[in-house]
Write a protein that holds these residues in place. Structure first.
Motif, PDB file in Angstrom:
ATOM      1  N   LYS A   1      -1.816  -7.123 -18.361  1.00  0.00           N
ATOM      2  CA  LYS A   1      -0.986  -6.156 -17.885  1.00  0.00           C
ATOM      3  C   LYS A   1      -1.897  -5.416 -16.489  1.00  0.00           C
ATOM      4  CE  LYS A   1       0.251  -1.449 -19.166  1.00  0.00           C
ATOM      5  NZ  LYS A   1       0.094  -0.332 -20.257  1.00  0.00           N
ATOM      6  N   SER A   2      -0.967  -5.377 -15.485  1.00  0.00           N
ATOM      7  CA  SER A   2      -1.479  -4.952 -14.388  1.00  0.00           C
ATOM      8  C   SER A   2      -1.400  -3.336 -14.028  1.00  0.00           C
ATOM      9  CB  SER A   2      -0.633  -5.631 -12.941  1.00  0.00           C
ATOM     10  OG  SER A   2       0.454  -5.244 -12.938  1.00  0.00           O
ATOM     11  N   CYS A   3      -2.369  -2.995 -13.253  1.00  0.00           N
ATOM     12  CA  CYS A   3      -2.772  -1.204 -13.272  1.00  0.00           C
ATOM     13  C   CYS A   3      -2.858  -1.350 -11.654  1.00  0.00           C
ATOM     14  CB  CYS A   3      -3.766  -0.947 -13.982  1.00  0.00           C
ATOM     15  SG  CYS A   3      -3.384  -0.910 -15.749  1.00  0.00           S
ATOM     16  N   SER A   4      -2.541   0.104 -11.376  1.00  0.00           N
ATOM     17  CA  SER A   4      -2.934   0.683 -10.024  1.00  0.00           C
ATOM     18  C   SER A   4      -3.521   1.960 -10.494  1.00  0.00           C
ATOM     19  CB  SER A   4      -1.506   0.746  -9.245  1.00  0.00           C
ATOM     20  OG  SER A   4      -1.683   1.510  -8.166  1.00  0.00           O
ATOM     21  N   LYS A   5      -4.720   2.237  -9.848  1.00  0.00           N
ATOM     22  CA  LYS A   5      -5.379   3.495 -10.026  1.00  0.00           C
ATOM     23  C   LYS A   5      -6.207   4.247  -8.421  1.00  0.00           C
ATOM     24  CE  LYS A   5      -9.135   5.465 -13.012  1.00  0.00           C
ATOM     25  NZ  LYS A   5      -8.304   6.576 -13.536  1.00  0.00           N
TER      26      LYS A   5
ATOM     27  N   LEU B   1       0.839  -1.218   0.008  1.00  0.00           N
ATOM     28  CA  LEU B   1       0.017  -0.080   0.033  1.00  0.00           C
ATOM     29  C   LEU B   1       0.902   1.138   0.098  1.00  0.00           C
ATOM     30  CD1 LEU B   1      -2.680  -1.043   2.549  1.00  0.00           C
ATOM     31  CD2 LEU B   1      -2.874  -1.274   0.170  1.00  0.00           C
ATOM     32  N   VAL B   2       0.294   2.342   0.028  1.00  0.00           N
ATOM     33  CA  VAL B   2       0.829   3.564  -0.199  1.00  0.00           C
ATOM     34  C   VAL B   2       1.737   3.904   1.094  1.00  0.00           C
ATOM     35  CG1 VAL B   2       0.724   5.980  -0.392  1.00  0.00           C
ATOM     36  CG2 VAL B   2      -0.683   4.767  -1.846  1.00  0.00           C
ATOM     37  N   ASP B   3       1.205   3.449   2.175  1.00  0.00           N
ATOM     38  CA  ASP B   3       1.809   3.685   3.618  1.00  0.00           C
ATOM     39  C   ASP B   3       3.084   2.767   3.788  1.00  0.00           C
ATOM     40  OD1 ASP B   3       0.480   1.475   3.930  1.00  0.00           O
ATOM     41  OD2 ASP B   3      -0.848   2.308   5.717  1.00  0.00           O
ATOM     42  N   GLY B   4       3.252   1.671   2.794  1.00  0.00           N
ATOM     43  CA  GLY B   4       4.335   0.689   2.796  1.00  0.00           C
ATOM     44  C   GLY B   4       4.203  -0.538   3.291  1.00  0.00           C
ATOM     45  N   LEU B   5       2.648  -0.596   4.020  1.00  0.00           N
ATOM     46  CA  LEU B   5       2.400  -2.060   4.759  1.00  0.00           C
ATOM     47  C   LEU B   5       2.142  -2.851   3.435  1.00  0.00           C
ATOM     48  CD1 LEU B   5      -0.040  -0.618   7.457  1.00  0.00           C
ATOM     49  CD2 LEU B   5       2.485  -1.525   7.769  1.00  0.00           C
ATOM     50  N   VAL B   6       2.111  -4.148   3.630  1.00  0.00           N
ATOM     51  CA  VAL B   6       1.893  -5.191   2.793  1.00  0.00           C
ATOM     52  C   VAL B   6       0.445  -5.591   3.069  1.00  0.00           C
ATOM     53  CG1 VAL B   6       2.224  -7.271   1.677  1.00  0.00           C
ATOM     54  CG2 VAL B   6       4.198  -5.816   2.297  1.00  0.00           C
ATOM     55  N   THR B   7      -0.475  -5.780   2.371  1.00  0.00           N
ATOM     56  CA  THR B   7      -1.927  -6.343   2.435  1.00  0.00           C
ATOM     57  C   THR B   7      -2.152  -7.486   1.309  1.00  0.00           C
ATOM     58  OG1 THR B   7      -4.161  -5.845   2.967  1.00  0.00           O
ATOM     59  CG2 THR B   7      -3.236  -4.817   0.991  1.00  0.00           C
ATOM     60  N   GLU B   8      -3.156  -8.201   1.647  1.00  0.00           N
ATOM     61  CA  GLU B   8      -3.666  -9.312   0.516  1.00  0.00           C
ATOM     62  C   GLU B   8      -5.023  -8.614  -0.052  1.00  0.00           C
ATOM     63  OE1 GLU B   8      -3.642 -13.933   0.909  1.00  0.00           O
ATOM     64  OE2 GLU B   8      -5.310 -13.200   1.872  1.00  0.00           O
TER      65      GLU B   8
ATOM     66  N   LEU C   1      -9.391   6.532  -2.083  1.00  0.00           N
ATOM     67  CA  LEU C   1      -8.848   5.255  -2.148  1.00  0.00           C
ATOM     68  C   LEU C   1      -8.140   4.810  -3.424  1.00  0.00           C
ATOM     69  CD1 LEU C   1     -10.829   2.915  -4.104  1.00  0.00           C
ATOM     70  CD2 LEU C   1     -12.538   3.698  -2.522  1.00  0.00           C
ATOM     71  N   ARG C   2      -7.327   3.696  -3.307  1.00  0.00           N
ATOM     72  CA  ARG C   2      -6.628   3.203  -4.385  1.00  0.00           C
ATOM     73  C   ARG C   2      -6.571   1.887  -4.565  1.00  0.00           C
ATOM     74  NH1 ARG C   2      -2.782   4.639  -8.086  1.00  0.00           N
ATOM     75  NH2 ARG C   2      -2.821   6.784  -7.810  1.00  0.00           N
ATOM     76  N   LEU C   3      -6.863   1.149  -5.722  1.00  0.00           N
ATOM     77  CA  LEU C   3      -6.725  -0.019  -6.048  1.00  0.00           C
ATOM     78  C   LEU C   3      -5.430  -0.144  -6.313  1.00  0.00           C
ATOM     79  CD1 LEU C   3      -9.997  -0.593  -8.336  1.00  0.00           C
ATOM     80  CD2 LEU C   3      -9.690  -0.873  -5.453  1.00  0.00           C
ATOM     81  N   GLU C   4      -4.605  -0.927  -5.795  1.00  0.00           N
ATOM     82  CA  GLU C   4      -2.810  -1.066  -5.976  1.00  0.00           C
ATOM     83  C   GLU C   4      -2.686  -1.970  -6.972  1.00  0.00           C
ATOM     84  OE1 GLU C   4      -0.648   0.744  -4.917  1.00  0.00           O
ATOM     85  OE2 GLU C   4      -1.563   2.009  -3.345  1.00  0.00           O
TER      86      GLU C   4
END
Length: 277
Positions: A253-257, A42-49, A224-227
């Motif tokens: 192709k993968s995107c973030s928005k 995520l933007v804050d550096g944390l890893v999520t699933e 919000l952001r879809l990473e």
């Protein structure tokens, strides 16, 4: 003796039938829905699933993940109705009089090529589930002014996913005027929609972050952001023995928005995250 043999045979037949039914049910569920779990930063550096699920029968895709602050974000793309739904379940500030959590729902038109089709999503697999995925393309922030409320009890005509997704949001289900016009042109019942005050009666509401009174109406913002999500199919070229060329699907192709929503709230108490820092 004959009776006991017949009884044993009946039990065996019944067992085979039950196993066959179970296999068919499992196959049907597998064909209908397919799940993919992806680790993202995520933007804050944390890893999520992220949990991505494709439902081929309903022609839809869902994406869900939890943010670092505990907020649960859910996104649904309904290809049949060309509708996309964002839901945020935000943990409330109990010490400031809020409920345990607050739900928001934002509904918009789904455009072509925003995300891959559900049947393509259902076929996706990953070789290394522990890898942290980074999107290949970081798309720009989309600004959305959500100036229309959606009547949840009538929203079935817009998308069958809305009621289940947004039932906890109740009065906080929003969409855009431009999308409403598109849906009305397609024959959707206009009683689903209600234009909110900021565009009619009182166009000069203050932003919530500059409003001091917790019980004053104001314009709230939520981002919000879809990473990581599969946004496009990749095609490769090949040639047969005669030299004739052809194309085939060879990946995604993968995107973030990111999305920034602005909408009316009847009191600032419903928008405590949007404050001056």
């Amino acid at each position: 003796m004959l009776a006991s043999c017949m009884c044993a045979a009946s039990v065996r037949i019944l067992t085979h039938v039950c196993v066959l039914v179970l296999v068919l049910v499992v196959l049907a569920v597998g064909l209908r829905a397919s799940e993919l779990r992806v680790r993202v930063r995520l933007v804050d550096g944390l890893v999520t699933e992220e949990v991505l699920e494709a439902d081929s029968e309903r022609d839809s895709i869902s994406l869900e993940f939890k943010q670092g602050d505990g907020t649960l974000i859910t996104f649904v793309a309904d290809f049949k109705q060309e509708v996309k739904i964002f839901r945020a379940l935000i943990l409330g500030e109990l010490e400031r009089g809020q409920n345990q959590y607050q739900a928001l729902c934002f509904i918009s038109r789904l455009s072509r090529n925003e995300i891959i089709p559900s049947e393509s999503m259902a076929r996706l697999r990953q070789k290394n589930p522990q890898a942290i995925r980074l999107a290949e393309e970081r798309r720009g922030l989309e600004q959305l002014t959500m100036s229309v409320a959606v009547n949840l009890s009538r929203a079935l005509h817009l998308s069958s996913h809305i009621h289940n997704m947004c039932s906890e949001a109740r009065e906080a289900v929003y969409t855009r005027e431009a999308d409403v016009k598109h849906w009305l042109d397609k024959g959707v019942d206009g009683s689903i929609f209600e234009v909110l005050p900021q565009t009619t009666e009182m166009p000069n509401f203050q932003a919530c972050h500059s409003t001091k009174d917790l019980w004053q109406p104001c314009l709230c913002t939520y981002s919000l952001r879809l990473e990581w999500y599969p946004c496009l199919l990749k095609y490769c070229r090949s040639r047969d023995t005669t030299g004739k060329g052809s194309t085939y699907k060879c990946g995604i192709k993968s995107c973030s928005k990111g999305y920034h929503f602005t909408y009316y709230v009847p009191q600032k108490q419903l928008c405590l995250w949007d404050e001056e820092t």
